[in-house]
Design an enzyme around this catalytic site. Sequence first.
Site, PDB file in Angstrom:
ATOM      1  N   CYS A  64     -10.721   1.527  18.033  1.00  0.00           N
ATOM      2  CA  CYS A  64     -10.905   1.791  19.459  1.00  0.00           C
ATOM      3  C   CYS A  64      -9.892   2.813  19.954  1.00  0.00           C
ATOM      4  O   CYS A  64      -8.763   2.866  19.486  1.00  0.00           O
ATOM      5  CB  CYS A  64     -10.713   0.524  20.267  1.00  0.00           C
ATOM      6  SG  CYS A  64     -11.674  -0.858  19.691  1.00  0.00           S
TER       7      CYS A  64
ATOM      8  N   ARG B 182     -11.879   8.423  15.304  1.00  0.00           N
ATOM      9  CA  ARG B 182     -11.420   7.099  14.871  1.00  0.00           C
ATOM     10  C   ARG B 182     -12.589   6.145  14.651  1.00  0.00           C
ATOM     11  O   ARG B 182     -12.408   5.089  14.062  1.00  0.00           O
ATOM     12  CB  ARG B 182     -10.475   6.516  15.929  1.00  0.00           C
ATOM     13  CG  ARG B 182      -9.193   7.318  16.064  1.00  0.00           C
ATOM     14  CD  ARG B 182      -8.430   6.886  17.281  1.00  0.00           C
ATOM     15  NE  ARG B 182      -7.914   5.545  17.122  1.00  0.00           N
ATOM     16  CZ  ARG B 182      -6.646   5.266  16.872  1.00  0.00           C
ATOM     17  NH1 ARG B 182      -5.779   6.230  16.748  1.00  0.00           N
ATOM     18  NH2 ARG B 182      -6.230   4.028  16.745  1.00  0.00           N
TER      19      ARG B 182
ATOM     20  N   TRP C 204     -14.929  -0.066  19.104  1.00  0.00           N
ATOM     21  CA  TRP C 204     -15.419  -0.364  17.755  1.00  0.00           C
ATOM     22  C   TRP C 204     -15.535  -1.882  17.718  1.00  0.00           C
ATOM     23  O   TRP C 204     -14.529  -2.584  17.766  1.00  0.00           O
ATOM     24  CB  TRP C 204     -14.396   0.148  16.742  1.00  0.00           C
ATOM     25  CG  TRP C 204     -14.832   0.125  15.319  1.00  0.00           C
ATOM     26  CD1 TRP C 204     -15.684   0.995  14.705  1.00  0.00           C
ATOM     27  CD2 TRP C 204     -14.392  -0.775  14.298  1.00  0.00           C
ATOM     28  NE1 TRP C 204     -15.800   0.686  13.372  1.00  0.00           N
ATOM     29  CE2 TRP C 204     -15.022  -0.397  13.097  1.00  0.00           C
ATOM     30  CE3 TRP C 204     -13.523  -1.874  14.277  1.00  0.00           C
ATOM     31  CZ2 TRP C 204     -14.816  -1.068  11.897  1.00  0.00           C
ATOM     32  CZ3 TRP C 204     -13.320  -2.550  13.089  1.00  0.00           C
ATOM     33  CH2 TRP C 204     -13.976  -2.134  11.910  1.00  0.00           C
TER      34      TRP C 204
ATOM     35  N   ASN D  74      -7.372  -2.669  23.041  1.00  0.00           N
ATOM     36  CA  ASN D  74      -7.508  -2.606  21.573  1.00  0.00           C
ATOM     37  C   ASN D  74      -6.803  -3.824  20.998  1.00  0.00           C
ATOM     38  O   ASN D  74      -5.753  -4.209  21.502  1.00  0.00           O
ATOM     39  CB  ASN D  74      -6.820  -1.363  21.000  1.00  0.00           C
ATOM     40  CG  ASN D  74      -7.565  -0.094  21.335  1.00  0.00           C
ATOM     41  OD1 ASN D  74      -8.666  -0.144  21.860  1.00  0.00           O
ATOM     42  ND2 ASN D  74      -6.941   1.030  21.036  1.00  0.00           N
ATOM     43  N   GLY D  75      -7.346  -4.370  19.919  1.00  0.00           N
ATOM     44  CA  GLY D  75      -6.702  -5.531  19.299  1.00  0.00           C
ATOM     45  C   GLY D  75      -7.587  -6.758  19.435  1.00  0.00           C
ATOM     46  O   GLY D  75      -8.766  -6.653  19.812  1.00  0.00           O
TER      47      GLY D  75
ATOM     48  N   GLU E 298      -9.811   6.211  -6.210  1.00  0.00           N
ATOM     49  CA  GLU E 298      -9.884   6.968  -4.956  1.00  0.00           C
ATOM     50  C   GLU E 298     -11.151   7.835  -4.913  1.00  0.00           C
ATOM     51  O   GLU E 298     -11.792   7.963  -3.864  1.00  0.00           O
ATOM     52  CB  GLU E 298      -8.609   7.815  -4.786  1.00  0.00           C
ATOM     53  CG  GLU E 298      -8.623   8.817  -3.654  1.00  0.00           C
ATOM     54  CD  GLU E 298      -8.835   8.226  -2.254  1.00  0.00           C
ATOM     55  OE1 GLU E 298      -8.859   6.994  -2.115  1.00  0.00           O
ATOM     56  OE2 GLU E 298      -9.019   9.007  -1.317  1.00  0.00           O
TER      57      GLU E 298
ATOM     58  N   LYS F 142     -13.965   7.598  -2.037  1.00  0.00           N
ATOM     59  CA  LYS F 142     -14.404   8.746  -1.225  1.00  0.00           C
ATOM     60  C   LYS F 142     -15.920   8.821  -1.233  1.00  0.00           C
ATOM     61  O   LYS F 142     -16.549   8.974  -0.204  1.00  0.00           O
ATOM     62  CB  LYS F 142     -13.867  10.064  -1.785  1.00  0.00           C
ATOM     63  CG  LYS F 142     -12.542  10.613  -1.415  1.00  0.00           C
ATOM     64  CD  LYS F 142     -12.168  10.729   0.007  1.00  0.00           C
ATOM     65  CE  LYS F 142     -11.842   9.441   0.614  1.00  0.00           C
ATOM     66  NZ  LYS F 142     -10.651   8.875   0.869  1.00  0.00           N
TER      67      LYS F 142
ATOM     68  N   GLU G  68     -17.585   5.919   0.705  1.00  0.00           N
ATOM     69  CA  GLU G  68     -17.294   5.945   2.139  1.00  0.00           C
ATOM     70  C   GLU G  68     -18.231   6.875   2.903  1.00  0.00           C
ATOM     71  O   GLU G  68     -18.659   6.557   4.003  1.00  0.00           O
ATOM     72  CB  GLU G  68     -15.849   6.430   2.387  1.00  0.00           C
ATOM     73  CG  GLU G  68     -14.788   5.376   2.183  1.00  0.00           C
ATOM     74  CD  GLU G  68     -13.383   5.915   2.444  1.00  0.00           C
ATOM     75  OE1 GLU G  68     -12.624   5.246   3.152  1.00  0.00           O
ATOM     76  OE2 GLU G  68     -13.038   6.999   1.938  1.00  0.00           O
TER      77      GLU G  68
ATOM     78  N   HIS H 193     -16.091  -4.283 -21.363  1.00  0.00           N
ATOM     79  CA  HIS H 193     -15.949  -5.714 -21.085  1.00  0.00           C
ATOM     80  C   HIS H 193     -16.889  -6.165 -19.971  1.00  0.00           C
ATOM     81  O   HIS H 193     -16.619  -7.166 -19.299  1.00  0.00           O
ATOM     82  CB  HIS H 193     -14.487  -6.029 -20.728  1.00  0.00           C
ATOM     83  CG  HIS H 193     -13.532  -5.728 -21.836  1.00  0.00           C
ATOM     84  ND1 HIS H 193     -13.603  -6.350 -23.066  1.00  0.00           N
ATOM     85  CD2 HIS H 193     -12.508  -4.840 -21.932  1.00  0.00           C
ATOM     86  CE1 HIS H 193     -12.661  -5.878 -23.857  1.00  0.00           C
ATOM     87  NE2 HIS H 193     -11.981  -4.958 -23.200  1.00  0.00           N
TER      88      HIS H 193
ATOM     89  N   LYS I  46     -10.687   5.127  11.497  1.00  0.00           N
ATOM     90  CA  LYS I  46      -9.553   5.861  10.924  1.00  0.00           C
ATOM     91  C   LYS I  46      -8.332   4.971  10.730  1.00  0.00           C
ATOM     92  O   LYS I  46      -7.618   5.079   9.745  1.00  0.00           O
ATOM     93  CB  LYS I  46      -9.212   7.030  11.855  1.00  0.00           C
ATOM     94  CG  LYS I  46      -8.102   7.928  11.356  1.00  0.00           C
ATOM     95  CD  LYS I  46      -8.624   8.861  10.298  1.00  0.00           C
ATOM     96  CE  LYS I  46      -7.536   9.597   9.565  1.00  0.00           C
ATOM     97  NZ  LYS I  46      -7.993  10.026   8.240  1.00  0.00           N
TER      98      LYS I  46
HETATM   99  C1  G6P Z   1      -9.063   2.583   6.951  1.00  0.00           C
HETATM  100  C2  G6P Z   1      -9.480   4.018   6.663  1.00  0.00           C
HETATM  101  C3  G6P Z   1      -9.120   4.386   5.213  1.00  0.00           C
HETATM  102  C4  G6P Z   1      -7.643   4.144   4.985  1.00  0.00           C
HETATM  103  C5  G6P Z   1      -7.242   2.691   5.293  1.00  0.00           C
HETATM  104  C6  G6P Z   1      -5.743   2.516   5.305  1.00  0.00           C
HETATM  105  O1  G6P Z   1      -9.878   1.687   6.284  1.00  0.00           O
HETATM  106  O2  G6P Z   1     -10.875   4.186   6.863  1.00  0.00           O
HETATM  107  O3  G6P Z   1      -9.407   5.764   5.005  1.00  0.00           O
HETATM  108  O4  G6P Z   1      -7.328   4.439   3.648  1.00  0.00           O
HETATM  109  O5  G6P Z   1      -7.692   2.352   6.612  1.00  0.00           O
HETATM  110  O6  G6P Z   1      -5.220   3.280   6.360  1.00  0.00           O
HETATM  111  P1  G6P Z   1      -3.718   3.714   6.475  1.00  0.00           P
HETATM  112  O7  G6P Z   1      -3.630   4.372   7.826  1.00  0.00           O
HETATM  113  O8  G6P Z   1      -2.902   2.459   6.429  1.00  0.00           O
HETATM  114  O9  G6P Z   1      -3.400   4.638   5.371  1.00  0.00           O
END
Ligand code: G6P
Length: 590
Positions: free
Chosen positions: A2, A27, A74, A100-101, A465, A469, A472, A488, A585
Amino acid sequence: MCGIVGYIGHRQAAEVILHGLSQVEYRGYDSAGMAVSDGRGMRIIKDVGKLRDIHAKHNFLSLEGGIGLGHTRWSTHGPPCERNAHPHYDCSKKVAVVHNGIIENSRALKAELEKKGHKFTSDTDTEIVAHLIEEELKGKKSSSDSILSAVRSSISRLEGAYALGILVSGEPRLFLARRHAPLIIGKGKKEEMFFASDMAALLGYTRDFVLLNEGDLAALDAKGMQIWSADGSPAVRSPLHVDWTPQMAQKMGHDYFMLKEILEQPLTLAAAVSADVADGVKLLAGAKRPAVVACGTSYYAGLVLQYLLHRQKRTASAYLGSEYASWHTGAEDVVVAISQSGETADTLSAVRLAKKEGAKVLAITNVVGSTLSREADATLYISVGPEVGVVATKTFTGQLAVIYKLAYSLSSNKKGLEELAAMPSQVQQMLDEVHEPVHHLAKLMSKRKNFFFISRGIGWPCALEAALKLKEITYLHAEAYAAGELKHGPISMLEDKVPVIAIAPSGALAPKMESNMRECHARGASIIVLSDDKTILSEGEHSLAMPKVSEDFVPLFYILPLQLLAYYMTIELGRDPDQPRNLAKSVTVE
Ligand code: G6P
């Protein structure tokens, strides 16, 4: 997740809020709204959907007045819909709240307020704040003092996490409060004040900020602010000036932020490798039981740090922020917390637990003044500028650069430090070479539905990673395995033409990687190999020639073409790489 923006001053608040919210759209959100007061009455517009669509339908700028607050939501409590969008208001529609929260005792408070006759119109936890203030004001003469004390006593009843903005009709001040959620105040040049959940929202107006502490309550008028700490005593918080410019958060001619952020990595790496890591070295040098905590992409950077520390015979374990509570022993003496945003709730709660048990905290983050940086004993900044694409690209390589510098400084590895300093130009050269071939590969791969990424050793976090990517932003199924693990279990899923993307640099692990690739090939899989070695490259149906780099740098180098692959596949599939569905984000809830 948010976003919050608030304004008080000589401009039309709606204009500032609309612009500010559009800067934090990245975000991720599903609905939005704002409340504006002209000093006498207050009006609210809110709806489900994107800001521009809500604006086209309701015209935010029709809200006239110089005091206001807005929100992009959100969903956590209740589905995305008009009535659940913020701002929320009380029965008399005189108190508007953005939040937010998560307020953890909202059920109990709601039941109490309902008994007193309050009628709720949403499913949210936020709405109770507006009704609590209304209840506190009942029977009292409305004055600045009575409003402040109603806001204060209402907030004192909340449990959980909140960044709150509160607007009361007829009141010439805005109120804000924070606990376990980010909220900053921006100081305008002349007679105007701002607040927001994210500096990026305000960079078009100011680069002078004041950061609230945990539990602070603040009141803003156009001339300035008053802040009270959690115990109610007046407080002064130090100002902060940031160098980020609004231009840094522009697309600079690219179709999407993600592509801009991938391609600017030679530059951002140059900034990250010049980080001052002295405070980190000091903390880690004496550590007997260091641990690493992080989430998502940052966790994979954490695995690289774990690997580098192990190579120095320092026993360090990397934990997911959300799992740390189940695994910690209490003996960890230094916890390295990695988070691009510095606001991830899971990472922060791990940090708080470790601190309670006496550990020192070393933060690695991109955001000056973030909650993590303020709770840590020392912070290393990756300084890669604002990352607007929701998925991490340049922040990942920035984290890796700082991690290499930290580890090599710790072990006085001069050769490693020299190699690191040369990385930005090598990365530029490699990006130039792989860009077109990856673009072509993406066209072929976007027709497939399932993907495997494999590697060994320090390449494994890179495979993790790369798979993250891909899933996502393309929403396709992708899994990463340490190559030796395929046999395995997951090998049973390999059938005709399933792409297996192998991160296979030359070196000691190469012969075993080659065997693993052959195992996959024998089951009909289509091998896509990334390597610096011609023989290994010849094992693939498709191949991508990479420059030769020291083993340690494999994650930093090999992730770049794989970020590009995910990006171009997403474009081929007609999806939005900057704002993938369901993702935010920074995730400020546990
Ligand atoms: C969210 C984002 C990811 C990120 C993760 C950790 O899920 O979508 O891209 O890797 O948070 O975020 P941070 O700000 O702690 O690196």
